[in-house]
Design a protein around this motif. Structure first.
Motif, PDB file in Angstrom:
ATOM      1  N   GLY A 202     -28.657   8.090 -32.550  1.00  0.00           N
ATOM      2  CA  GLY A 202     -29.759   7.221 -32.154  1.00  0.00           C
ATOM      3  C   GLY A 202     -29.413   5.744 -32.216  1.00  0.00           C
ATOM      4  N   VAL A 203     -28.157   5.421 -31.942  1.00  0.00           N
ATOM      5  CA  VAL A 203     -27.712   4.026 -31.982  1.00  0.00           C
ATOM      6  C   VAL A 203     -26.985   3.694 -30.682  1.00  0.00           C
ATOM      7  CG1 VAL A 203     -27.521   3.948 -34.495  1.00  0.00           C
ATOM      8  CG2 VAL A 203     -25.551   4.707 -33.131  1.00  0.00           C
ATOM      9  N   THR A 204     -26.605   2.430 -30.534  1.00  0.00           N
ATOM     10  CA  THR A 204     -25.803   1.978 -29.412  1.00  0.00           C
ATOM     11  C   THR A 204     -24.488   1.424 -29.955  1.00  0.00           C
ATOM     12  OG1 THR A 204     -26.633  -0.285 -29.456  1.00  0.00           O
ATOM     13  CG2 THR A 204     -27.922   1.332 -28.201  1.00  0.00           C
ATOM     14  N   GLU A 205     -23.594   1.036 -29.073  1.00  0.00           N
ATOM     15  CA  GLU A 205     -22.348   0.433 -29.532  1.00  0.00           C
ATOM     16  C   GLU A 205     -22.616  -0.853 -30.298  1.00  0.00           C
ATOM     17  OE1 GLU A 205     -18.605  -0.303 -30.567  1.00  0.00           O
ATOM     18  OE2 GLU A 205     -19.385   1.585 -29.781  1.00  0.00           O
ATOM     19  N   ASP A 206     -23.658  -1.567 -29.933  1.00  0.00           N
ATOM     20  CA  ASP A 206     -23.993  -2.816 -30.637  1.00  0.00           C
ATOM     21  C   ASP A 206     -24.619  -2.566 -32.006  1.00  0.00           C
ATOM     22  OD1 ASP A 206     -23.028  -4.432 -28.591  1.00  0.00           O
ATOM     23  OD2 ASP A 206     -24.963  -4.497 -27.561  1.00  0.00           O
ATOM     24  N   THR A 207     -25.270  -1.412 -32.153  1.00  0.00           N
ATOM     25  CA  THR A 207     -26.010  -1.143 -33.406  1.00  0.00           C
ATOM     26  C   THR A 207     -25.429   0.036 -34.174  1.00  0.00           C
ATOM     27  OG1 THR A 207     -27.624   0.347 -32.352  1.00  0.00           O
ATOM     28  CG2 THR A 207     -28.125  -2.010 -32.331  1.00  0.00           C
ATOM     29  N   TRP A 208     -24.185   0.425 -33.896  1.00  0.00           N
ATOM     30  CA  TRP A 208     -23.656   1.670 -34.450  1.00  0.00           C
ATOM     31  C   TRP A 208     -23.661   1.706 -35.968  1.00  0.00           C
ATOM     32  CZ3 TRP A 208     -19.279   2.108 -37.516  1.00  0.00           C
ATOM     33  CH2 TRP A 208     -18.398   1.023 -37.553  1.00  0.00           C
TER      34      TRP A 208
ATOM     35  N   ASP B  74     -25.932   0.987 -37.881  1.00  0.00           N
ATOM     36  CA  ASP B  74     -27.216   1.473 -38.376  1.00  0.00           C
ATOM     37  C   ASP B  74     -27.148   2.956 -38.729  1.00  0.00           C
ATOM     38  OD1 ASP B  74     -28.191  -1.050 -37.928  1.00  0.00           O
ATOM     39  OD2 ASP B  74     -29.320  -0.530 -36.117  1.00  0.00           O
ATOM     40  N   ALA B  75     -26.129   3.653 -38.227  1.00  0.00           N
ATOM     41  CA  ALA B  75     -25.994   5.081 -38.516  1.00  0.00           C
ATOM     42  C   ALA B  75     -25.339   5.348 -39.865  1.00  0.00           C
ATOM     43  CB  ALA B  75     -25.170   5.756 -37.418  1.00  0.00           C
ATOM     44  N   LEU B  76     -24.841   4.301 -40.524  1.00  0.00           N
ATOM     45  CA  LEU B  76     -24.109   4.521 -41.766  1.00  0.00           C
ATOM     46  C   LEU B  76     -25.009   5.008 -42.897  1.00  0.00           C
ATOM     47  CD1 LEU B  76     -21.597   1.516 -41.809  1.00  0.00           C
ATOM     48  CD2 LEU B  76     -21.405   3.774 -40.734  1.00  0.00           C
ATOM     49  N   GLY B  77     -26.301   4.726 -42.818  1.00  0.00           N
ATOM     50  CA  GLY B  77     -27.213   5.242 -43.830  1.00  0.00           C
ATOM     51  C   GLY B  77     -27.266   6.755 -43.816  1.00  0.00           C
ATOM     52  N   ALA B  78     -27.254   7.332 -42.622  1.00  0.00           N
ATOM     53  CA  ALA B  78     -27.292   8.793 -42.492  1.00  0.00           C
ATOM     54  C   ALA B  78     -25.915   9.405 -42.697  1.00  0.00           C
ATOM     55  CB  ALA B  78     -27.840   9.174 -41.113  1.00  0.00           C
ATOM     56  N   GLU B  79     -24.863   8.705 -42.257  1.00  0.00           N
ATOM     57  CA  GLU B  79     -23.509   9.222 -42.380  1.00  0.00           C
ATOM     58  C   GLU B  79     -22.559   8.076 -42.720  1.00  0.00           C
ATOM     59  OE1 GLU B  79     -20.672  10.568 -43.271  1.00  0.00           O
ATOM     60  OE2 GLU B  79     -21.652  12.360 -42.457  1.00  0.00           O
ATOM     61  N   PRO B  80     -22.352   7.828 -44.026  1.00  0.00           N
ATOM     62  CA  PRO B  80     -21.524   6.687 -44.443  1.00  0.00           C
ATOM     63  C   PRO B  80     -20.088   6.745 -43.911  1.00  0.00           C
ATOM     64  CG  PRO B  80     -22.804   7.512 -46.299  1.00  0.00           C
ATOM     65  CD  PRO B  80     -22.973   8.501 -45.188  1.00  0.00           C
ATOM     66  N   HIS B  81     -19.542   7.943 -43.730  1.00  0.00           N
ATOM     67  CA  HIS B  81     -18.160   8.049 -43.261  1.00  0.00           C
ATOM     68  C   HIS B  81     -17.998   7.614 -41.798  1.00  0.00           C
ATOM     69  CE1 HIS B  81     -16.672   9.789 -46.918  1.00  0.00           C
ATOM     70  NE2 HIS B  81     -17.527  10.800 -46.855  1.00  0.00           N
ATOM     71  N   PHE B  82     -19.111   7.443 -41.103  1.00  0.00           N
ATOM     72  CA  PHE B  82     -19.067   6.950 -39.725  1.00  0.00           C
ATOM     73  C   PHE B  82     -18.480   5.535 -39.673  1.00  0.00           C
ATOM     74  CE2 PHE B  82     -21.489   5.831 -35.655  1.00  0.00           C
ATOM     75  CZ  PHE B  82     -20.709   6.646 -34.845  1.00  0.00           C
ATOM     76  N   ALA B  83     -18.330   4.924 -40.826  1.00  0.00           N
ATOM     77  CA  ALA B  83     -17.738   3.584 -40.898  1.00  0.00           C
ATOM     78  C   ALA B  83     -16.305   3.555 -40.399  1.00  0.00           C
ATOM     79  CB  ALA B  83     -17.807   3.058 -42.328  1.00  0.00           C
ATOM     80  N   ILE B  84     -15.641   4.701 -40.362  1.00  0.00           N
ATOM     81  CA  ILE B  84     -14.247   4.739 -39.904  1.00  0.00           C
ATOM     82  C   ILE B  84     -14.167   4.896 -38.386  1.00  0.00           C
ATOM     83  CG2 ILE B  84     -13.902   7.242 -40.030  1.00  0.00           C
ATOM     84  CD1 ILE B  84     -11.394   4.449 -41.060  1.00  0.00           C
ATOM     85  N   SER B  85     -15.290   5.012 -37.724  1.00  0.00           N
ATOM     86  CA  SER B  85     -15.299   5.356 -36.296  1.00  0.00           C
ATOM     87  C   SER B  85     -14.674   4.275 -35.418  1.00  0.00           C
ATOM     88  CB  SER B  85     -16.731   5.646 -35.831  1.00  0.00           C
ATOM     89  OG  SER B  85     -17.537   4.487 -35.941  1.00  0.00           O
ATOM     90  N   GLU B  86     -14.369   4.680 -34.190  1.00  0.00           N
ATOM     91  CA  GLU B  86     -13.676   3.803 -33.253  1.00  0.00           C
ATOM     92  C   GLU B  86     -14.273   3.948 -31.864  1.00  0.00           C
ATOM     93  OE1 GLU B  86      -9.871   6.588 -32.081  1.00  0.00           O
ATOM     94  OE2 GLU B  86     -10.152   6.075 -34.197  1.00  0.00           O
ATOM     95  N   THR B  87     -14.030   2.973 -31.001  1.00  0.00           N
ATOM     96  CA  THR B  87     -14.506   3.063 -29.623  1.00  0.00           C
ATOM     97  C   THR B  87     -13.549   3.922 -28.796  1.00  0.00           C
ATOM     98  OG1 THR B  87     -13.277   1.214 -28.644  1.00  0.00           O
ATOM     99  CG2 THR B  87     -15.296   0.661 -29.858  1.00  0.00           C
TER     100      THR B  87
END
Length: 319
Positions: A232-238, A240-253
């Protein structure tokens, strides 16, 4: 002017100035995600890029999403290359044969083949054992993820082998080392992604002695259009998903793995990787490219050392 004359093999003067100027690439499965990111980065390096998929401005695939291959082609051209969209169902042999014949007629060569066809997001069930999994969906997933790659290679490789130095990139999820030691979500997903790794190994044996290179490549946790929508996020707001999934911090484009492919395609010694399994994060350490934000995420090292060991999310020293 004939149809073939409209697509001159040498491209525009601007294209010839890039590291891949004069080169021709086919990105099979370029509607969105990694395929789109790869196509755009090949274009940014000056290549002529044929992009295929089933979703066009006139017709959607069963994904029923808005992204189209025409949009991908436009992005390739805007990046500095030449994007050419060819609607193709890679399960249909006649369509793939016609695609390759068109590339041959218009360009006379193929330097880079990226097999990125997938199509399985809506077909596998997380953690469902094979006896409980919908069989028709599982078998279709295998056709889309494995058979399509074989069909495309069958028809495209003779053209790629016409000139020495060709590169084939088999896109998958997970390195050979990681997938060899870990169960990946479901019987069908695991089999599909591991099969593509083996395809690169096999193609390496068949192409290497003939002057070409084949390898497998995986992105890390990629912020594809579908993944962003899932959170439920965009590339600009990605973030915001870290609250639900903290490991998403490692993600890439998707552009990060695209830069990996562009670096490989421009490397005159890429043959050293023939038959091997690589990752976007690992290649960033070799070639020095970054993601769009200037960071250099190394997702698979992070997954092994942090996520899979149950440690709290902390991307320090991993991006």
């Amino acid at each position: 002017m004939t149809h073939s004359q409209q697509h001159h093999p040498q491209g525009t003067p601007a294209q010839r100035q890039g590291p891949l100027g004069g080169k021709v690439a086919l990105v099979a499965g370029a509607t969105r995600g990694a395929g789109r990111g790869i196509a755009v980065e090949l274009g940014a390096a000056g290549a002529t890029v044929y992009v295929t998929g089933r979703t066009t401005r006139a017709r959607r695939s069963e994904y029923d999403r808005a992204e189209t291959i025409e949009e991908t082609a436009d992005l390739v051209t805007a990046a500095g290359g030449r994007g050419i969209a060819v609607p193709t169902d890679h399960l249909e042999q006649d369509q793939v044969r016609a695609l390759v014949e068109r590339v041959d007629a218009e360009q006379g060569r193929l330097d880079v083949l990226v097999n990125d066809i997938w199509g399985g997001e809506q077909l596998f069930a997380w953690d469902a054992p094979v006896w409980e999994h919908d069989l028709d969906k599982g078998l279709r997933l295998l056709r889309l993820a494995v058979e399509t790659h074989a069909v495309t290679s069958h028809f495209a490789l003779p053209l790629l082998l016409r000139h020495p130095g060709g590169l084939v990139v088999e896109m998958t999820d997970g390195t050979a080392e990681y997938n060899g030691a870990n169960y990946r979500n479901s019987f069908f997903y695991d089999l599909a992604k591991s099969s593509v790794l083996r395809m690169a190994f096999s193609l390496g044996h068949e192409l290497g002695p003939r002057g070409a290179t084949a390898l497998a490549l995986t992105p890390g946790w990629m912020r594809s259009e579908i993944m962003l929508d899932a959170f439920g996020v965009t590339e600009d707001t990605w973030r915001d998903a870290l609250g639900a999934e903290p490991h998403f911090a490692i993600s890439e484009t998707p552009r990060y793995v695209g830069r990996a492919v562009a670096a490989l395609a421009a490397d005159p010694d890429a043959r050293r990787y023939n038959g091997t399994s690589l990752s976007s994060g690992g290649l960033a350490q070799v070639y020095g490219f970054t993601d769009l934000d200037g960071s250099r995420p190394d997702a698979w090292r992070y997954v092994v050392e942090v996520q899979d060991t149950g440690k709290p999310a902390d991307v320090t020293s991993y991006r």
